[in-house]
Enzyme design. Structure first.
Site, PDB file in Angstrom:
ATOM      1  CB  ALA A 211      -0.919  -0.010   1.216  1.00 30.41           C
TER       2      ALA A 211
ATOM      3  N   GLY B  41       1.476   2.362  -5.550  1.00 30.50           N
ATOM      4  CA  GLY B  41       2.182   3.004  -6.656  1.00 30.50           C
ATOM      5  C   GLY B  41       3.276   2.151  -7.258  1.00 30.50           C
ATOM      6  CE  LYS B  42       8.777   2.467  -3.984  1.00 35.25           C
ATOM      7  NZ  LYS B  42       7.982   3.555  -3.409  1.00 35.25           N
TER       8      LYS B  42
ATOM      9  CD  GLU C 220      -0.502  -2.479   3.954  1.00 31.42           C
ATOM     10  OE1 GLU C 220      -0.602  -2.426   5.198  1.00 31.42           O
ATOM     11  OE2 GLU C 220       0.529  -2.165   3.337  1.00 31.42           O
TER      12      GLU C 220
ATOM     13  CG  ASP D 101       3.455  -9.902  10.761  1.00 34.17           C
ATOM     14  OD1 ASP D 101       4.393  -9.295  10.207  1.00 34.17           O
ATOM     15  OD2 ASP D 101       3.279  -9.872  11.998  1.00 34.17           O
TER      16      ASP D 101
ATOM     17  CG  ASP E 283       8.376   1.390  -0.636  1.00 29.83           C
ATOM     18  OD1 ASP E 283       9.473   1.971  -0.514  1.00 29.83           O
ATOM     19  OD2 ASP E 283       7.298   2.001  -0.739  1.00 29.83           O
TER      20      ASP E 283
ATOM     21  CB  CYS F 144      10.381   7.680   1.265  1.00 26.06           C
ATOM     22  SG  CYS F 144       9.066   7.273   2.426  1.00 26.06           S
TER      23      CYS F 144
END
Length: 455
Positions: free
Chosen positions: A236, A239-240, A257, A288, A306, A360
């Site tokens: 979630a 985008g990736k 997710e 998980d 990510d 990020c």
């Protein structure tokens, strides 16, 4: 409806997420009225709502990043504190016709930053563009000058279509020699040109997705090919996962997710951009992530992690000092979770497969330190050098931070010039870091690719 490994997520028609992470264009959302115009009061509200930095977080960043990025932090700090300087990318959806969108983007000065698979199929016809009005329709959505806000110098003039083509060809021939060609199309602008969010239209796939273009780099590093089994462990808002599907058609893409609200958001994103014919290839699970590698060991060819992180862009604007203090306490615990997720990913990937770890944040403890810790636990895994593969070819667009000092080696900032491509060492191979800088405000984005040795 995309299949879920644990439960089916049913959404009410017309529900569209109105906020998203910093890498999916949260600050550029404009809702259009029936004529395609952004209501004037909405535009005014956006300009009136100035973001105020959270002082505890800013003080913490000054202390930490002042030490980790001593030569870059002052300029990075100015970018992070000024959301009006942030740049955004427009990733096209290959499952729809986007010729009209390409024409609009190019007429506004946007250009591609990746080599294209078939240039002749993507170039717009100049005569067709000239015959259109200044505000052509996009599947019924009118993109008017008022719906695209800009932060441009007074003397800036968007290049003509011919100029855009020339620039694109020049960039592909001179600066992108080592990047493979593929079908992923993302358009970026040298200045803060903001494109409107595509409206939800029942029965129609959206033509493009807004994002921080640096978030595509982990997907490029993953190098997904047709027919592979791919896991997006922390998927979630999606985008990736969408970017993966723009690059190739995997035999299976598992989007994991565990949080119900975020899974609902993820599922809606997938449904808005991917056709029903891919339902059997794209599944949504709710395991998980820390345990995924045990339940599905060595099943996947490629795994993307990510990871949840202390998102520098959003955390710097946390609001109240109390919330900022709470997030700083959370930050201390994140590396443990991130290492658990990366270990799980290395267990889920088959021997010979690869894992890409990304965040990020600029924080070394969540980036290089996590990778190095996990590598010490996995003798069968080794990092790949992404410096020459990604950093050098894309240095025209992204600013990359200095190599991480590791194993007693001194930190230095290697040249990004093509003649210095011989620079490579263990501390480069731990990962590369996109650092927001004036004129190149993409990121923060850290990425590392780890290969599991064949048995």
């Amino acid at each position: 409806m995309f299949y879920s490994a644990c439960r089916t997520v049913r959404l009410k028609p017309g529900i569209t997420p109105t906020s998203c992470s910093c890498h999916t264009g949260r600050h550029v959302v404009l809702r259009l009225d029936e004529q395609g115009e952004a209501p004037s009061d909405q535009v005014n509200k956006r300009h009136k709502k100035e973001k105020v930095p959270c002082q505890p977080v800013l003080d913490h960043f000054d202390q930490q990043y002042g030490q980790e990025l001593p030569d870059l932090w002052a300029s990075t700090r100015s970018v992070l504190l000024n959301p009006h300087s942030w740049q955004y990318g427009v990733m096209l959806n290959r499952f729809t016709s986007a010729t009209d969108v390409i024409q609009i983007l190019q007429s506004k000065g946007f250009s591609r930053f990746l080599p294209q698979t078939d240039a002749s199929a993507l170039l717009c016809d100049a005569h067709s563009l000239a015959s259109k009005s200044k505000c052509p329709a996009v599947n019924g959505l009118v993109l008017s000058p008022r719906s695209i806000s800009k932060c441009l110098p007074d003397n800036f003039h968007p290049p003509s279509l011919g100029t855009s083509h020339a620039v694109s060809q020049d960039l592909e021939s001179d600066t992108l020699p080592s990047l493979p060609c593929h079908s992923l199309q993302c358009y970026i602008h040298p200045y803060t040109m903001r494109f409107p969010t595509p409206a939800h239209r029942p029965g129609q796939l959206k033509q493009y997705y807004l994002l921080n273009a640096a978030s595509l780099l982990p997907v490029l590093a993953l190098q997904v090919r047709d027919g592979e089994k791919v896991l997006d462990l922390c998927s979630a808002p999606g985008g990736k996962a969408l970017a993966i599907m723009q690059c190739a058609t995997p035999a299976l893409l598992c989007c994991n997710e565990p949080d119900p609200h975020r899974q609902e958001w993820l599922t809606k994103t997938l449904e808005s951009f991917l056709p029903h014919s891919l339902n059997s290839r794209v599944i949504v699970s709710a395991q998980d992530g820390r345990c995924f590698g045990m339940s599905e060991a060595a099943k996947y060819d490629k795994v993307l992690v990510d990871a949840p992180c202390s998102n520098d862009r959003s955390w710097l604007h946390s609001g109240s000092s109390q919330r900022g203090d709470h997030r700083l306490k959370e930050r201390v615990r994140l590396p443990v979770l991130q290492a658990q997720l990366l270990r799980s990913a290395l267990s889920a990937v088959r021997p010979g497969g690869v894992v890409v770890y990304s965040t990020c944040t600029l924080s070394s403890s969540e980036n290089y330190a996590v990778v190095e810790t996990v590598l010490n636990d996995f003798p069968e895994a080794e990092p790949d050098d992404l410096w020459e593969e990604i950093a050098i070819p894309l240095s025209k667009y992204f600013a990359f931070g200095p190599a991480h000092p590791s194993r007693g080696q001194a930190s230095h900032k290697p040249s990004l010039q093509s003649q210095n491509r011989t620079v490579s060492s263990y501390h480069h191979r731990l990962g590369i870091l996109v650092v927001p800088q004036p004129g190149k405000t993409w990121g923060p984005m850290f990425l590392s690719r780890i290969r599991r040795r064949p048995q």
